[in-house]
Design an enzyme around this catalytic site. Structure first.
Site, PDB file in Angstrom:
ATOM      1  N   ASP A  99      66.339  19.658-102.916  1.00 55.13           N
ATOM      2  CA  ASP A  99      66.522  20.227-101.581  1.00 55.13           C
ATOM      3  C   ASP A  99      66.248  19.122-100.564  1.00 55.13           C
ATOM      4  O   ASP A  99      65.125  18.623-100.465  1.00 55.13           O
ATOM      5  CB  ASP A  99      65.500  21.373-101.399  1.00 55.13           C
TER       6      ASP A  99
ATOM      7  N   ASP B  33      69.613  21.219 -96.479  1.00 51.43           N
ATOM      8  CA  ASP B  33      69.001  22.193 -95.582  1.00 51.43           C
ATOM      9  C   ASP B  33      69.659  22.154 -94.193  1.00 51.43           C
ATOM     10  O   ASP B  33      69.887  21.065 -93.642  1.00 51.43           O
ATOM     11  CB  ASP B  33      67.510  21.823 -95.458  1.00 51.43           C
TER      12      ASP B  33
ATOM     13  N   GLU C 157      73.757  24.148 -96.561  1.00 53.01           N
ATOM     14  CA  GLU C 157      73.348  25.405 -95.921  1.00 53.01           C
ATOM     15  C   GLU C 157      73.923  25.432 -94.506  1.00 53.01           C
ATOM     16  O   GLU C 157      73.654  24.534 -93.705  1.00 53.01           O
ATOM     17  CB  GLU C 157      71.826  25.493 -95.875  1.00 53.01           C
TER      18      GLU C 157
ATOM     19  N   HIS D   9      64.847  32.108-100.784  1.00 45.86           N
ATOM     20  CA  HIS D   9      63.468  32.091-100.298  1.00 45.86           C
ATOM     21  C   HIS D   9      63.360  32.473 -98.827  1.00 45.86           C
ATOM     22  O   HIS D   9      62.249  32.576 -98.304  1.00 45.86           O
ATOM     23  CB  HIS D   9      62.885  30.689-100.515  1.00 45.86           C
ATOM     24  N   ASP D  10      64.478  32.622 -98.133  1.00 39.56           N
ATOM     25  CA  ASP D  10      64.457  33.013 -96.720  1.00 39.56           C
ATOM     26  C   ASP D  10      64.842  34.473 -96.524  1.00 39.56           C
ATOM     27  O   ASP D  10      64.906  34.938 -95.375  1.00 39.56           O
ATOM     28  CB  ASP D  10      65.461  32.161 -95.917  1.00 39.56           C
TER      29      ASP D  10
HETATM   30  C1  GLC Z   1      66.248  26.367 -93.952  1.00 44.57           C
HETATM   31  C2  GLC Z   1      65.268  26.687 -95.050  1.00 44.57           C
HETATM   32  C3  GLC Z   1      64.100  27.406 -94.451  1.00 44.57           C
HETATM   33  C4  GLC Z   1      63.438  26.482 -93.463  1.00 44.57           C
HETATM   34  C5  GLC Z   1      64.431  25.990 -92.422  1.00 44.57           C
HETATM   35  C6  GLC Z   1      63.900  24.801 -91.674  1.00 44.57           C
HETATM   36  O1  GLC Z   1      66.839  27.483 -93.402  1.00 44.57           O
HETATM   37  O2  GLC Z   1      65.907  27.420 -96.052  1.00 44.57           O
HETATM   38  O3  GLC Z   1      63.192  27.832 -95.425  1.00 44.57           O
HETATM   39  O4  GLC Z   1      62.386  27.147 -92.823  1.00 44.57           O
HETATM   40  O5  GLC Z   1      65.638  25.566 -92.996  1.00 44.57           O
HETATM   41  O6  GLC Z   1      63.870  23.678 -92.496  1.00 44.57           O
END
Ligand code: GLC
Length: 546
Positions: free
Chosen positions: A104, A205, A247, A321-322
């Site tokens: 990640d 990310d 993402e 995880h979010d």
């Molecule tokens: C992404 C991650 C999340 C994090 C955010 C900031 O959305 O999945 O868990 O808090 O980015 O890095």
């Protein structure tokens, strides 16, 4: 560097990935926090499930303000998770089981404790100053009123400089300035470091947010995003077989087509979230929930399936995880937990794309309800404080947290019915879901009808039936409020997926060509005569070949 021919069909297009949130997966040293030796100790389990790769949430050195999404050293392992030797062993042990490790990468921002930021704060003349996004300003008069994702302003003042730095997330996560080519070069070097260690790919990310332009209030899909991604791909990902998934919360079909173009000039695939937002009030925050409209969900999936077919590549996911646990969200975590968990899996895994299973999803883990003091997530804590200050009823705020809080998905993995679910011998960093004595891996493995074996079957079907990878997608009964049904067809194979999304019985007319098809999978143990009558959350997959 190897030659860059990314136009071939990627191995990852028939692969299935599994996301590990290491902090909550398996602890081996009794400190209540999962670690890399813990991941290694569970590789045989993952091999049994049949996955091809592991997306490992961040394990790099970090003060953990946002559970590792605030990195202070891109090339070191956080001691909380183990050592670089542990990481090397994980890569090697996974490889022995034909599993690749996907790292990640948090490239939009660093931790405020990253040496680059510490230097950047020293003076305006410091060579690292321009690694971040600064604007002049007066105390209490930020450059504009942009807010951060986790609440509060997106600007933090540094009095010694008379400047504000920009952060789309918390103040502990200053945004990197991607307009600076030296920043980009440093990031490519860190990626090469990991490629050389044998990492099989990267999850990027919030990658759609790197090309921000705060003066124009642009965060996602800024003017240079595609240029940056093209350069990133050319300079850092030019390796045979590397898989990259970006993402992109603000992706739509057209944007995703560019980001995942089959010529490989950008990324392998995207994580897009359009389906995820379909049960919140339009235009409101994710905390303001609304009932899911099944026709809207079907329209969304159908548009993505058809839109990217042949000209892009999507990931398939419902949990991460979010996000709250999908079985508690769109399924039923009471009497139909098993049936609805399997139904959701079948709905998703019959589609085109690359599925990602989030740890615990494969055994039907559910949301949790904790008193506010027991939550750990920065986003939950900020939300609670902000909404209370704004006069919300605490009970309403808690209801939102129970429904949408990220810690729902971050409770420890439930391995067995023993204390702390076999996750740790110590005190877990966040409580274990009290249903662990019933919902756990050991019980799932012992029951041939468990959610686990449904996922295992779905993974093997993706490898056996090319139609799942390459078939065209046709949505059936788009207006039906209870049934989600679709077909997948290629020149010789035909697959029908039927899912009852409700806790009521319902009927569905099976199209004629499927009347005599083979039933590949059903989420109910007891079979029955007709496929057309569906029990609560019943799902099945029918298949025939010409
Ligand atoms: C992404 C991650 C999340 C994090 C955010 C900031 O959305 O999945 O868990 O808090 O980015 O890095």
């Amino acid at each position: 560097m190897p030659s860059c021919d990314k136009s071939k069909f990627g191995w990852w297009q028939s692969a299935v990935f599994y996301q590990i949130y290491p902090k909550s997966f398996q602890d081996t040293d009794g400190n209540g926090i999962g670690d890399l030796p813990g991941v290694i100790s569970r590789l045989d389990y993952l091999q049994k499930l049949g996955i091809d790769g592991i997306w490992l949430s961040p394990v790099c050195r970090s003060p953990q303000a946002d559970n590792g999404y605030d990195i202070s050293d891109y090339c070191a392992i956080d001691p909380m998770f183990g050592t670089m030797q542990d990481m090397e062993r994980l890569i090697e042990e996974a490889k022995k089981r034909n599993i690749v490790i996907i790292l990640d990468l948090v490239l939009n921002h660093t931790s405020e404790e990253h040496p680059w930021f510490l230097q950047a704060k020293e003076s305006r003349e410091n060579p690292y100053h321009d690694f971040y996004v600064w604007r002049d300003g007066e105390p209490d008069r930020p450059p504009n009123d942009m807010g951060s994702v986790f609440g509060g302003p997106a600007w933090t003042y540094v009095p010694s400089l008379g400047q504000y730095y920009f952060h789309q997330f918390s103040p502990q996560q200053p945004d990197l300035n991607w307009e600076n080519p030296v920043v980009r070069r440093h990031l490519y070097d860190t990626i090469r470091f990991w490629v050389e260690k044998g990492i099989g790919g990267f999850r990027l990310d919030v990658i759609d947010q790197i090309a921000k332009d705060p003066d124009r209030r642009i965060t996602a899909f800024g003017p240079h995003l595609y240029d940056f991604l093209r350069e990133l791909s050319r300079e850092a990902f030019c390796e045979e077989g590397l898989v990259t998934v970006g993402e992109a919360w603000s992706a739509n079909v057209d944007r995703a087509k560019i980001m995942s173009a089959p010529d490989g000039s950008q990324l392998s695939m995207v994580f897009q979230f359009e389906h995820i937002g379909l049960d919140q009030q339009p235009g409101k925050a994710k905390w303001d929930t609304a009932p899911l409209s099944l026709p809207a969900l079907k329209e969304c999936f159908s548009r993505w399936q058809r839109g990217l077919s042949g000209c892009g590549w999507n990931s398939l996911f419902l949990d991460n995880h979010d996000l709250p646990r999908i079985v508690s969200r769109w399924g039923n975590d009471g009497p139909y937990r098993v049936e609805s968990a399997k139904m959701l899996a079948m709905m998703l895994h019959g589609m085109q794309g690359t599925p990602y299973i989030y740890q615990g999803e494969e055994i039907g883990m559910t949301n949790i309800r904790l008193p506010i003091e027991e939550y750990r997530d920065i986003e939950i804590k900020n939300l609670y404080a902000e909404r209370l200050a704004a006069g919300y009823d605490p009970a309403d705020v808690m209801a939102s947290i129970y429904a949408r809080g990220r810690d729902n998905a971050r409770t420890p993995m439930q391995w067995e019915a023993s204390p702390h679910a076999g996750f740790t011998d110590g005190e877990p960093w966040i409580p274990v879901n009290p249903n662990f004595s019933e919902v756990n891996v050991q019980a799932a493995l012992a029951d041939p009808d468990s959610v686990f074996y449904c996922y295992q079957k779905l993974i093997s079907l993706r490898k056996e039936l090319p139609v799942i990878r390459d078939g065209s997608f046709t949505l059936l009964c788009p207006e039906d409020e209870q049934v989600f049904a679709y077909t997948r067809d290629n020149e010789t194979e035909h697959l029908l997926v039927i899912c009852n999304f409700s806790s009521e019985n319902t009927d569905f007319t099976v199209p004629e060509p499927f009347m005599k098809a083979e039933k590949l999978l059903c989420n109910y143990k007891e079979t029955k005569e007709t496929a057309g009558h569906l029990r609560p959350f019943e799902a099945m997959m029918l298949y025939y070949k010409d």
